[in-house]
Design an enzyme around this catalytic site. Structure first.
Site, mmCIF file in Angstrom:
data_model
loop_
_atom_site.group_PDB
_atom_site.id
_atom_site.type_symbol
_atom_site.label_atom_id
_atom_site.label_comp_id
_atom_site.label_asym_id
_atom_site.label_seq_id
_atom_site.Cartn_x
_atom_site.Cartn_y
_atom_site.Cartn_z
ATOM 1 N N GLU A 324 -97.809 21.100 -109.375
ATOM 2 C CA GLU A 324 -97.049 21.389 -110.601
ATOM 3 C C GLU A 324 -97.612 20.651 -111.809
ATOM 4 O O GLU A 324 -97.420 21.086 -112.944
ATOM 5 C CB GLU A 324 -95.561 21.020 -110.428
ATOM 6 C CG GLU A 324 -94.741 22.156 -109.875
ATOM 7 C CD GLU A 324 -93.228 21.967 -110.019
ATOM 8 O OE1 GLU A 324 -92.776 20.956 -110.586
ATOM 9 O OE2 GLU A 324 -92.500 22.841 -109.533
ATOM 10 N N HIS A 345 -105.586 20.581 -84.135
ATOM 11 C CA HIS A 345 -105.580 21.732 -83.222
ATOM 12 C C HIS A 345 -105.211 23.027 -83.929
ATOM 13 O O HIS A 345 -104.908 24.025 -83.285
ATOM 14 C CB HIS A 345 -104.612 21.448 -82.059
ATOM 15 C CG HIS A 345 -105.066 20.289 -81.224
ATOM 16 N ND1 HIS A 345 -105.635 20.437 -79.992
ATOM 17 C CD2 HIS A 345 -105.074 18.960 -81.487
ATOM 18 C CE1 HIS A 345 -105.967 19.248 -79.506
ATOM 19 N NE2 HIS A 345 -105.635 18.327 -80.404
ATOM 20 N N LYS A 460 -87.829 31.775 -112.826
ATOM 21 C CA LYS A 460 -86.395 31.482 -113.031
ATOM 22 C C LYS A 460 -85.807 32.466 -114.031
ATOM 23 O O LYS A 460 -84.705 32.983 -113.828
ATOM 24 C CB LYS A 460 -86.223 30.065 -113.590
ATOM 25 C CG LYS A 460 -86.496 28.953 -112.628
ATOM 26 C CD LYS A 460 -85.979 27.652 -113.243
ATOM 27 C CE LYS A 460 -86.492 26.440 -112.522
ATOM 28 N NZ LYS A 460 -86.240 25.199 -113.228
HETATM 29 O O1 PA5 Z 1 -90.847 18.610 -111.161
HETATM 30 C C1 PA5 Z 1 -89.994 19.287 -111.688
HETATM 31 O O2 PA5 Z 1 -89.590 19.064 -112.844
HETATM 32 C C2 PA5 Z 1 -89.351 20.440 -110.944
HETATM 33 O O3 PA5 Z 1 -89.868 20.551 -109.674
HETATM 34 C C3 PA5 Z 1 -87.849 20.236 -110.866
HETATM 35 O O4 PA5 Z 1 -87.585 19.020 -110.216
HETATM 36 C C4 PA5 Z 1 -87.165 21.375 -110.124
HETATM 37 O O5 PA5 Z 1 -87.460 22.594 -110.740
HETATM 38 C C5 PA5 Z 1 -85.649 21.168 -110.100
HETATM 39 O O6 PA5 Z 1 -85.150 21.072 -111.398
HETATM 40 P P1 PA5 Z 1 -83.734 20.472 -111.704
HETATM 41 O O7 PA5 Z 1 -83.761 19.032 -111.321
HETATM 42 O O8 PA5 Z 1 -83.540 20.664 -113.154
HETATM 43 O O9 PA5 Z 1 -82.738 21.227 -110.864
#
Ligand code: PA5
Length: 472
Positions: A324, A345, A460
């Site tokens: 990410e 394996h 989303k």
């Molecule tokens: O790293 C990030 O920002 C994302 O992976 C969020 O943690 C994830 O989308 C969850 O978001 P939120 O904490 O707003 O529910």
């Protein structure tokens, strides 16, 4: 923090710097000034954030506040004692441990993976299956809200109906407070909790602890329920960088882990990061090797080879962090977690003889938590194991690691070793912080903003539009 009371983790890049791999110490020396510049930029980002100065457009979003969060929490703990956030987390965890037979941790992505990693790495491998007494009176821990799986949710509800003692609790974690997976799971489980407690919010508010950002829908919901504690996710700390906030610390404390040690480990990694030169700085060396291997040798896949079952979720936490943070603008290495010897394996064949696009980082724990188990001699030796009688499981694992590194090395396939003295809070605190720092340093080095995840927002938006009948 200058002198730690615990051993430090170490990074050995020698298996990647040999004539056969085409990268040597001279390459790392050549890169050193750029690594130092990237470190300085990361620290300047933090200063910019702390001074509240305007953030240049190309740096937005800038979530650098995770960097000194461990020191800030520790300082506040030392100065304010019971009034500090760390102490409030410990007190809330103590209350949940006392009141609840099980705790369901709701969250997804960065609001989930750190707590899961800590659970699998630090708790008994069969924690939930043990009796309450053998769990040290700690609750069972379940994770939900990290997917949309009808049957998994129904299965959890079945299980919660049988929890002993009959009270269970929810920790619901979402920075935005509006992530659909987590919000839906919370609504469903809150309904079941209320039903189990007689239908009244009065009866459940002590059993629900939200962890969320400022002004979020979840915060408002928590206030409406009357939750006595709602923990913050600080501004400037992004989801996947939030493990050292209540996001990781509250579930960890409920698991019975020492959250002060976790923070001290992270602070020790910060100290090393800020104060040592390339060559002896594990974070900068790690970034240097990863970058050289990717840019000069085409190693676009980064395999985190974990040696121990308890490390799998640590690897998955890192998969998310790297993917990410740097998977943007058509760039970013592909992270891949393996658990060895299991995956020798399955994936081992490809790593040994497949495309030469991999850098393998072994994540190794030096000392087991429990006494080494020894292979016994037997009067039935059809399996020819008497030759190995007296050898322990850690010795067998060590031979597998050495043998694998040797086999890769003989074929010019690069490996490095990241070594944790123990699988405990202090080592993991260092590791998490080191990998978060490494990720942002690499982002600055290659000109990719490591903060934010604009691509994730697309799905989303579309999903919400489809469900709510609006266009995205
Ligand atoms: O790293 C990030 O920002 C994302 O992976 C969020 O943690 C994830 O989308 C969850 O978001 P939120 O904490 O707003 O529910």
């Amino acid at each position: 923090m200058t002198d730690s009371t615990f051993p430090l983790i170490s990074y050995d890049p020698s298996g990647a710097m040999r004539p056969e791999t085409g990268i040597g110490p001279a390459d790392l020396d050549w890169l050193a000034p750029r690594l130092v510049a990237a470190r300085n930029e990361v620290l300047d980002d933090l200063a910019l954030w702390r001074l509240g100065k305007p953030v240049p457009e190309e740096k937005k979003p800038l979530d650098a506040a995770f960097i000194d969060l461990p020191e800030r929490l520790l300082e506040e703990f030392a100065a304010k004692g019971d009034q500090s956030e760390v102490a409030r987390i410990q007190a809330t965890a103590g209350r949940l441990i006392e009141q609840a037979g099980a705790v369901v941790v709701l969250g997804i992505g960065g609001s989930y993976m750190g707590a899961r990693a800590l659970f699998e790495a630090c708790c008994h491998p069969y924690h939930n299956e043990l009796s309450r007494q053998r769990r040290g009176q700690r609750p069972q821990i379940f994770f939900e809200g990290n997917n949309v799986d009808n049957d998994a949710m129904a299965g959890l509800v079945d299980l919660l109906a049988d929890v002993e003692p009959r009270r269970w609790a929810i920790i619901v974690i979402s920075k935005s407070g509006s992530t659909l997976e987590t919000a839906v799971a919370f609504r469903l489980l809150l309904g079941h909790l209320r039903a189990a407690r007689g239908g009244d919010f009065e009866e459940v508010r002590d059993l629900v602890v939200p962890v969320t950002g400022r002004d979020s829908r979840l915060r408002k919901l928590g206030e409406a329920i009357g939750c006595p504690e709602i923990f913050p996710i600080p501004e400037g700390v992004g989801g996947r960088f939030s493990i050292m906030s209540a996001v990781g610390l509250l579930p960890a404390a409920v698991m019975g882990l020492d959250i002060v040690k976790l923070l001290e480990g992270a602070a020790a990694a910060n100290y090393q990061f800020r104060n040592t030169d390339p060559g002896v700085n594990p974070t900068l060396n790690y970034v240097g090797i990863c970058h050289l291997m990717e840019s000069l040798r085409g190693a676009t896949t980064r395999v985190l080879s974990t040696w121990g079952k308890g490390l799998e979720s640590v690897g998955l936490w890192y998969d998310q962090l790297l993917a990410e943070s740097l998977g943007k603008d058509g760039r970013g290495a592909l992270p891949l977690t393996c658990v060895n010897t299991r995956d020798l394996h399955s994936r081992g064949q490809q790593h040994q003889q497949g495309r030469r696009d991999k850098l393998i980082t072994n994540l190794v724990v030096e000392r087991t938590k429990r006494e080494p188990i020894v292979i016994p001699r037997s009067e039935l030796d059809q399996d020819r194991l008497n030759e190995l009688a007296g050898k322990s499981l850690p010795e067998v694992l060590g031979a597998a690691l050495a043998g694998t590194n040797q086999a890769y090395g003989d074929d010019g396939r690069p490996t490095t070793d990241l070594r944790l003295p123990r699988l405990d809070e202090a080592s993991l605190g260092q590791l998490f912080q080191m990998l978060m720092l490494a990720t942002v340093v690499e982002g600055r080095l290659i000109g990719v903003n490591p903060y934010g995840q604009p691509g994730v927002e697309d799905y989303k938006r579309n999903m919400n539009a489809l469900l709510r009948g609006k266009r995205g």
